[in-house]
Design a protein around this motif. Structure first.
Motif, PDB file in Angstrom:
ATOM      1  N   UNK A 121       1.203  -1.170  -0.016  1.00 12.20           N
ATOM      2  CA  UNK A 121       0.221  -0.128  -0.053  1.00 12.20           C
ATOM      3  C   UNK A 121       0.810   1.198   0.034  1.00 12.20           C
ATOM      4  N   UNK A 122       0.689   1.498  -1.092  1.00 10.64           N
ATOM      5  CA  UNK A 122       1.906   3.430  -0.568  1.00 10.64           C
ATOM      6  C   UNK A 122       0.684   3.946  -0.272  1.00 10.64           C
ATOM      7  N   UNK A 123       1.279   5.095  -0.160  1.00  6.00           N
ATOM      8  CA  UNK A 123       0.666   6.058   0.700  1.00  6.00           C
ATOM      9  C   UNK A 123       0.983   7.115   0.733  1.00  6.00           C
ATOM     10  N   UNK A 124       0.434   8.596  -0.031  1.00  4.63           N
ATOM     11  CA  UNK A 124       1.286   9.511  -0.767  1.00  4.63           C
ATOM     12  C   UNK A 124      -0.074  10.741  -0.175  1.00  4.63           C
ATOM     13  N   UNK A 125       0.437  11.878  -0.079  1.00  2.00           N
ATOM     14  CA  UNK A 125      -0.278  13.050   0.678  1.00  2.00           C
ATOM     15  C   UNK A 125      -1.235  12.447   1.828  1.00  2.00           C
ATOM     16  N   UNK A 126       0.038  12.242   2.609  1.00  2.00           N
ATOM     17  CA  UNK A 126      -0.527  11.430   4.104  1.00  2.00           C
ATOM     18  C   UNK A 126      -1.489  13.088   4.846  1.00  2.00           C
ATOM     19  N   UNK A 127      -2.614  12.467   6.025  1.00  2.00           N
ATOM     20  CA  UNK A 127      -2.919  13.749   6.177  1.00  2.00           C
ATOM     21  C   UNK A 127      -3.255  13.156   7.322  1.00  2.00           C
ATOM     22  N   UNK A 128      -3.273  13.560   8.541  1.00  2.00           N
ATOM     23  CA  UNK A 128      -3.591  13.115  10.294  1.00  2.00           C
ATOM     24  C   UNK A 128      -4.622  12.543  10.495  1.00  2.00           C
TER      25      UNK A 128
END
Length: 115
Positions: free
Chosen positions: A80-87
């Motif tokens: 699972x590539x997770x970009x632009x992560x948010x709180x």
């Protein structure tokens, strides 16, 4: 007994990226689907992304355009590539695999998005 082992979680700043991995103890082509769920404190577990044996992907609306699920059958691993992560992405992320009526879960890997 099927075992799923997740890795790749950690602490990241907002806007950052992480890649989660889930390695199965058997060939992942044995499963009808594999995917990722998450559970934040006080909330129910929810689907993040899923990929079927045929390669069809399904994403929750809140991750579309930011997360990408992929699989490497030779390594029995789902990513699972997770970009632009948010709180609000902060949660315990679980790997899931399914075959007919059977369902398996990993132990979870913590993702914390904070400055």
């Amino acid at each position: 007994q099927v075992q799923l082992v997740e890795s790749g979680g950690g602490l990241v700043q907002p806007g950052g990226s992480l890649r989660l991995s889930c390695t199965a103890s058997i060939m992942i082509v044995s499963f009808d689907s594999v995917g990722w769920y998450r559970q934040a404190p006080g909330k129910e577990r929810e689907l993040v992304a899923q990929v079927t044996l045929s390669g069809t992907t399904n994403y929750a609306d809140f991750v579309k355009g930011r997360f990408t699920i992929s699989r490497d059958n030779a390594k029995n691993t789902v990513y699972l590539q997770m970009n632009s992560l948010k709180p609000e992405d902060t949660a315990l992320y679980y790997c899931n695999s399914r075959h007919m009526t059977q369902n398996w879960w990993g132990q979870g890997t913590q993702v914390t998005v904070s400055s």
